[in-house]
Design a protein around this motif. Sequence first.
Motif, PDB file in Angstrom:
ATOM      1  N   HIS A  16      -1.834  -1.280  -1.265  1.00 33.73           N
ATOM      2  CA  HIS A  16      -1.056  -0.158  -2.305  1.00 33.73           C
ATOM      3  C   HIS A  16      -0.037  -0.842  -3.036  1.00 33.73           C
ATOM      4  O   HIS A  16       0.140  -0.868  -4.338  1.00 33.73           O
ATOM      5  CB  HIS A  16      -0.595   0.969  -1.549  1.00 33.73           C
ATOM      6  N   HIS A  66      -1.549  -3.126  -5.425  1.00 36.37           N
ATOM      7  CA  HIS A  66      -2.495  -2.504  -6.647  1.00 36.37           C
ATOM      8  C   HIS A  66      -1.488  -1.893  -7.669  1.00 36.37           C
ATOM      9  O   HIS A  66      -1.516  -1.990  -8.764  1.00 36.37           O
ATOM     10  CB  HIS A  66      -3.053  -1.170  -6.004  1.00 36.37           C
ATOM     11  N   VAL A  67      -0.422  -1.158  -7.255  1.00 31.88           N
ATOM     12  CA  VAL A  67       0.527  -0.302  -8.021  1.00 31.88           C
ATOM     13  C   VAL A  67       1.233  -1.445  -8.810  1.00 31.88           C
ATOM     14  O   VAL A  67       1.399  -1.241 -10.151  1.00 31.88           O
ATOM     15  CB  VAL A  67       1.583   0.406  -7.358  1.00 31.88           C
ATOM     16  N   ALA A 111      -6.209  -5.596  -9.974  1.00 29.02           N
ATOM     17  CA  ALA A 111      -5.612  -4.613  -9.033  1.00 29.02           C
ATOM     18  C   ALA A 111      -6.570  -3.639  -8.780  1.00 29.02           C
ATOM     19  O   ALA A 111      -6.382  -3.020  -7.833  1.00 29.02           O
ATOM     20  CB  ALA A 111      -4.577  -4.021 -10.328  1.00 29.02           C
ATOM     21  N   PHE A 171      -7.318  -2.048  -4.921  1.00 26.07           N
ATOM     22  CA  PHE A 171      -7.514  -0.921  -4.401  1.00 26.07           C
ATOM     23  C   PHE A 171      -8.738  -0.542  -3.763  1.00 26.07           C
ATOM     24  O   PHE A 171      -8.728   0.010  -2.716  1.00 26.07           O
ATOM     25  CB  PHE A 171      -7.721  -0.039  -5.893  1.00 26.07           C
ATOM     26  N   VAL A 206      -0.864  -2.952 -11.367  1.00 25.84           N
ATOM     27  CA  VAL A 206      -1.235  -2.199 -12.360  1.00 25.84           C
ATOM     28  C   VAL A 206      -0.064  -1.757 -13.404  1.00 25.84           C
ATOM     29  O   VAL A 206      -0.063  -1.779 -14.752  1.00 25.84           O
ATOM     30  CB  VAL A 206      -1.750  -0.778 -11.985  1.00 25.84           C
ATOM     31  N   THR A 207       1.238  -1.647 -12.806  1.00 25.50           N
ATOM     32  CA  THR A 207       2.446  -1.314 -13.577  1.00 25.50           C
ATOM     33  C   THR A 207       2.555  -2.716 -14.523  1.00 25.50           C
ATOM     34  O   THR A 207       2.928  -2.692 -15.829  1.00 25.50           O
ATOM     35  CB  THR A 207       3.362  -1.430 -12.956  1.00 25.50           C
TER      36      THR A 207
END
Length: 105
Positions: free
Chosen positions: A11, A14-15, A92, A96, A18-19
């Motif tokens: 997580h 991934h986050v 990313a 996930f 993505v950001t």
Amino acid sequence: MGTRAAGFMGHLLHVGMVTYGIHWTTAFSSSLILAVGPVFTLLLLRRAGYERLTARRWPGWRGLRRRAGLSFGQAACREWQASSGDLVLLVAASFFSAYTVAAKR
């Protein structure tokens, strides 16, 4: 690595990615690439032996391929070019999927 550690790291990666990736790409690309994440999850679950692509899932699979093909086709008509943000978002999406499958074990 335990389930909690895999989930936390997955997580976080991934986050974070993505950001970062969204900053370097367009809204069209980011929405299209991140929408492919569940497909990666299905393919990884299938490869790990947890899920099967049954007859009930084939219409959804075909519809997804058709929609993705239309979207990528429209992007190609607009002279779309991949950016480094697209690659980051693709990685990313794979993180996930990977931590989702790791949590299933």
